[in-house]
Design a protein around this motif. Structure first.
Motif, PDB file in Angstrom:
ATOM      1  N   PHE A 348       0.806  -1.218   0.000  1.00 59.38           N
ATOM      2  CA  PHE A 348       0.000   0.000   0.000  1.00 59.38           C
ATOM      3  C   PHE A 348       0.840   1.269   0.000  1.00 59.38           C
ATOM      4  O   PHE A 348       0.286   2.362  -0.113  1.00 59.38           O
ATOM      5  N   SER A 349       2.148   1.156   0.119  1.00 61.90           N
ATOM      6  CA  SER A 349       2.978   2.351  -0.005  1.00 61.90           C
ATOM      7  C   SER A 349       2.858   2.930  -1.416  1.00 61.90           C
ATOM      8  O   SER A 349       2.807   4.151  -1.605  1.00 61.90           O
ATOM      9  N   LEU A 350       2.799   2.050  -2.421  1.00 62.65           N
ATOM     10  CA  LEU A 350       2.636   2.523  -3.798  1.00 62.65           C
ATOM     11  C   LEU A 350       1.232   3.092  -4.015  1.00 62.65           C
ATOM     12  O   LEU A 350       1.053   4.046  -4.778  1.00 62.65           O
ATOM     13  N   VAL A 351       0.241   2.509  -3.331  1.00 64.73           N
ATOM     14  CA  VAL A 351      -1.122   3.048  -3.415  1.00 64.73           C
ATOM     15  C   VAL A 351      -1.146   4.473  -2.873  1.00 64.73           C
ATOM     16  O   VAL A 351      -1.779   5.366  -3.450  1.00 64.73           O
ATOM     17  N   ALA A 352      -0.453   4.684  -1.746  1.00 66.92           N
ATOM     18  CA  ALA A 352      -0.394   6.029  -1.167  1.00 66.92           C
ATOM     19  C   ALA A 352       0.213   7.023  -2.146  1.00 66.92           C
ATOM     20  O   ALA A 352      -0.282   8.147  -2.303  1.00 66.92           O
ATOM     21  N   ASP A 357      -0.549  11.479  -6.057  1.00 69.73           N
ATOM     22  CA  ASP A 357      -0.323  12.023  -7.389  1.00 69.73           C
ATOM     23  C   ASP A 357      -1.626  12.424  -8.067  1.00 69.73           C
ATOM     24  O   ASP A 357      -1.702  13.455  -8.747  1.00 69.73           O
ATOM     25  N   ARG A 358      -2.655  11.611  -7.877  1.00 71.42           N
ATOM     26  CA  ARG A 358      -3.898  11.848  -8.616  1.00 71.42           C
ATOM     27  C   ARG A 358      -4.867  12.771  -7.893  1.00 71.42           C
ATOM     28  O   ARG A 358      -5.501  13.628  -8.501  1.00 71.42           O
ATOM     29  N   TRP A 359      -4.992  12.596  -6.572  1.00 72.01           N
ATOM     30  CA  TRP A 359      -6.028  13.311  -5.828  1.00 72.01           C
ATOM     31  C   TRP A 359      -5.477  14.318  -4.821  1.00 72.01           C
ATOM     32  O   TRP A 359      -6.242  15.000  -4.157  1.00 72.01           O
ATOM     33  N   GLY A 360      -4.151  14.378  -4.673  1.00 72.16           N
ATOM     34  CA  GLY A 360      -3.582  15.264  -3.666  1.00 72.16           C
ATOM     35  C   GLY A 360      -3.333  14.522  -2.360  1.00 72.16           C
ATOM     36  O   GLY A 360      -3.846  13.424  -2.127  1.00 72.16           O
ATOM     37  N   THR A 361      -2.563  15.128  -1.492  1.00 78.21           N
ATOM     38  CA  THR A 361      -2.135  14.461  -0.267  1.00 78.21           C
ATOM     39  C   THR A 361      -3.234  14.332   0.787  1.00 78.21           C
ATOM     40  O   THR A 361      -3.119  13.528   1.708  1.00 78.21           O
ATOM     41  N   LYS A 362      -4.280  15.119   0.659  1.00 78.77           N
ATOM     42  CA  LYS A 362      -5.349  15.066   1.658  1.00 78.77           C
ATOM     43  C   LYS A 362      -6.096  13.733   1.617  1.00 78.77           C
ATOM     44  O   LYS A 362      -6.499  13.200   2.659  1.00 78.77           O
ATOM     45  N   VAL A 363      -6.269  13.173   0.430  1.00 79.34           N
ATOM     46  CA  VAL A 363      -7.038  11.926   0.272  1.00 79.34           C
ATOM     47  C   VAL A 363      -6.379  10.743   0.985  1.00 79.34           C
ATOM     48  O   VAL A 363      -7.040  10.045   1.759  1.00 79.34           O
ATOM     49  N   TYR A 404       1.855   7.462   6.902  1.00 74.54           N
ATOM     50  CA  TYR A 404       3.313   7.587   6.969  1.00 74.54           C
ATOM     51  C   TYR A 404       3.925   7.953   5.624  1.00 74.54           C
ATOM     52  O   TYR A 404       4.888   8.730   5.552  1.00 74.54           O
ATOM     53  N   CYS A 405       3.408   7.375   4.544  1.00 75.22           N
ATOM     54  CA  CYS A 405       3.981   7.630   3.216  1.00 75.22           C
ATOM     55  C   CYS A 405       3.614   9.019   2.693  1.00 75.22           C
ATOM     56  O   CYS A 405       4.263   9.529   1.786  1.00 75.22           O
ATOM     57  N   THR A 406       2.573   9.612   3.252  1.00 78.66           N
ATOM     58  CA  THR A 406       2.137  10.931   2.798  1.00 78.66           C
ATOM     59  C   THR A 406       2.773  12.055   3.599  1.00 78.66           C
ATOM     60  O   THR A 406       2.994  13.159   3.075  1.00 78.66           O
ATOM     61  N   LEU A 407       3.099  11.807   4.869  1.00 74.62           N
ATOM     62  CA  LEU A 407       3.649  12.860   5.720  1.00 74.62           C
ATOM     63  C   LEU A 407       4.912  13.503   5.140  1.00 74.62           C
ATOM     64  O   LEU A 407       5.016  14.741   5.103  1.00 74.62           O
ATOM     65  N   PRO A 408       5.905  12.718   4.672  1.00 74.12           N
ATOM     66  CA  PRO A 408       7.110  13.372   4.112  1.00 74.12           C
ATOM     67  C   PRO A 408       6.808  14.220   2.887  1.00 74.12           C
ATOM     68  O   PRO A 408       7.441  15.262   2.672  1.00 74.12           O
ATOM     69  N   VAL A 409       5.843  13.791   2.070  1.00 76.62           N
ATOM     70  CA  VAL A 409       5.479  14.570   0.888  1.00 76.62           C
ATOM     71  C   VAL A 409       4.874  15.902   1.311  1.00 76.62           C
ATOM     72  O   VAL A 409       5.155  16.957   0.723  1.00 76.62           O
ATOM     73  N   LEU A 410       4.033  15.865   2.341  1.00 77.86           N
ATOM     74  CA  LEU A 410       3.467  17.105   2.868  1.00 77.86           C
ATOM     75  C   LEU A 410       4.559  18.043   3.387  1.00 77.86           C
ATOM     76  O   LEU A 410       4.550  19.247   3.114  1.00 77.86           O
TER      77      LEU A 410
END
Length: 498
Positions: A348-352, A357-363, A404-410
């Motif tokens: 699910f890291s790739l899903v994140a 990429d498609r819907w933004g980090t909020k999703v 976890y996978c989204t926090l660094p991107v944010l």
């Protein structure tokens, strides 16, 4: 006009020794960084897994360590506490130094300290030496934030999100591998073998990093905030020591209360000093922005929830069903029950990354909080079959991965390139603090529900519901995020036009 150097910068200077190679023929003044080595990501991933293994490898050994070392239970507990404390303290310091003097340099320092710590554990049974060694291993907590900042600088923009997501997921893989690996060693061999193996892994990763990872081109320079580092260290120790030892010392004991009071004062003084410093250890003004503050809050809460998923469930699986709630599994089988959750985290890291990429980090943040809530709600159901425990582990692990996978991107979308390692270091610090608080809260809740030498069903359910509450707060924090977040900036630098 910005300058970027391929050589080390002078600590106090901002001008490089030599700019990158000339720009394009048209003299546009734009140059793209050289292509990175294809080994950069695998090396960082293995290093991150190595760090996660070192964080958890002592957990299955703890019940046996008093007999193996001749030390008391309280002294043995510091084999875990010291690692958490040093990791919490060193992560923001190493992150700041990486931004200042070079990311590769500080990555190697962290790897060296972890490897030396493993070697000391391999050759000694003395409790004082082991506690010192575990402290050295705690410095490895800085590997992930430094690695993320290296990826941001080295990789093309379109690959950054996916690479960071995979690197974040290695935390779950390392945790899941470390526990059964340590359990198998305890069951079939001398426990020192475990640390000889980790010493070899550390030496290999360290050598590969030295050969294949190049030094960062972006440095902030400036003067290191030594006063801020000492102040943060004192404040964190004053906070985390009573949290980890409160159940032993007594939550209302003078030592615990006085250390909590000292932590409040020290954090206040440290914050005042940081705001007045021209080169602060942590840029509190940047950290106070909503786009940074909300990810930091989420890191604290998900760090709590992630550790609870492992800590509570491990005890539940091993607990004797004749004395209370539990399944009576041996250490190795209990550890193997958590492997599916590890594979779910990797998948699910790739899903994140795709969701971001498609819907933004909020999703993915909102979805992760919902998965966490569902997982802990299932965990809280009493007297369920073993397979449902494994399912609940996986569902909660998926939620952890998405967050976890989204926090660094944010974080990287909200801070300048030259502050990446420091900002991610603070984020990892808060994850560690959340895990430390979870350990204390779970121990207190379960201790309050002892009966006939075991823990009641209500005790485990309440502990899981506390984690579910954290998931609700993460959901609310995710709602406060902007609808769209910019991606990390590309690693393109301007050079003087000819």
């Amino acid at each position: 006009m910005a300058y970027v150097s391929t050589h080390p910068l002078r600590l106090r200077g901002s001008r490089p020794d030599r700019p990158l190679a000339a720009a394009s023929a048209g003299g546009s003044g734009t140059a793209v960084a050289p292509r990175p080595s294809r080994f950069v990501f695998p090396i960082l991933a293995v290093g991150a897994i190595f760090q996660a293994i070192m964080q958890t490898v002592m957990v299955p050994l703890l019940p046996s360590m008093p007999a193996l070392t001749g030390a008391g239970t309280t002294a043995v507990s510091w084999l875990v506490t010291t690692t958490l404390l040093v990791g919490a303290v060193m992560t923001p310091i190493f992150g700041r130094l990486a931004d200042m003097i070079g990311k590769k340099r500080m990555l190697l320092v962290a790897l060296v300290l972890m490897t030396v710590g493993s070697l000391l554990c391999a050759i000694s049974s003395n409790i004082a030496v082991l506690i010192t060694a575990r402290g050295l291993q705690g410095a490895g907590a800085a590997i992930i934030p430094i690695g993320m900042s290296i990826l941001r600088e080295e990789l093309p923009r379109e690959r950054i999100g996916r690479a960071i997501a995979l690197l974040s997921s290695t935390l779950g893989l390392g945790t899941a591998l470390g526990i059964p690996f340590a359990a198998a060693i305890v069951q079939f061999a001398d426990w020192h073998v475990l640390f000889w193996v980790t010493t070899a892994i550390g030496a290999a990763v360290m050598t590969a990093a030295a050969v294949f990872i190049r030094e960062s081109r972006t440095r902030t320079g400036g003067r290191f905030d030594g006063v801020g580092a000492v102040g943060l260290t004192a404040a964190l120790v004053s906070l985390l020591v009573p949290i980890t030892q409160g159940s032993t010392w007594g939550w209302t004991s003078p030592a615990v209360l006085s250390m909590f009071a000292a932590a409040v004062v020290l954090f206040g003084l440290w914050g005042f000093q940081q705001l007045r410093n021209r080169n602060p250890l942590v840029d509190l003004r940047v950290s106070a922005r909503r786009t940074v503050l909300m990810p930091h809050l989420a890191a604290l809460l998900v760090g709590f929830a992630f550790y609870g998923n492992t800590l509570i469930t491990t005890q539940l699986l091993q607990a004797d069903p004749d004395r209370g709630a539990g399944y009576g599994l041996p250490i190795l089988l209990a550890a193997l029950c958590q492997l599916p959750a590890s594979f779910a985290m990797m998948s699910f890291s790739l899903v994140a990354a795709r969701l971001s990429d498609r819907w933004g980090t909020k999703v993915p943040m909102l979805a992760g909080a919902l998965f966490l809530l569902c997982g802990y709600s299932l965990h809280a159901v009493p007297d369920k079959p073993l397979w449902s425990v494994v399912v609940a582990l996986g569902v909660a692990a998926i939620g952890t991965t998405l967050v976890y996978c989204t926090l660094p991107v944010l974080i990287m979308g909200a801070v300048p390139l030259e502050q990446t390692a420091a900002a991610n270091g603070v984020n990892v610090l808060l994850r560690t603090t959340g895990s430390t608080v979870c350990s204390a809260v779970v121990a207190t809740v379960l201790a309050a529900h002892l009966s006939n030498g075991g823990i009641t069903t209500a005790g485990f359910s309440i502990a899981y519901l506390v984690c579910a509450t954290c998931a609700v707060v993460v959901f609310v924090a995710a709602l406060a995020l902007p609808a769209a977040n910019r991606r990390p900036a590309e690693h393109v630098a301007e050079v003087p036009a000819g």
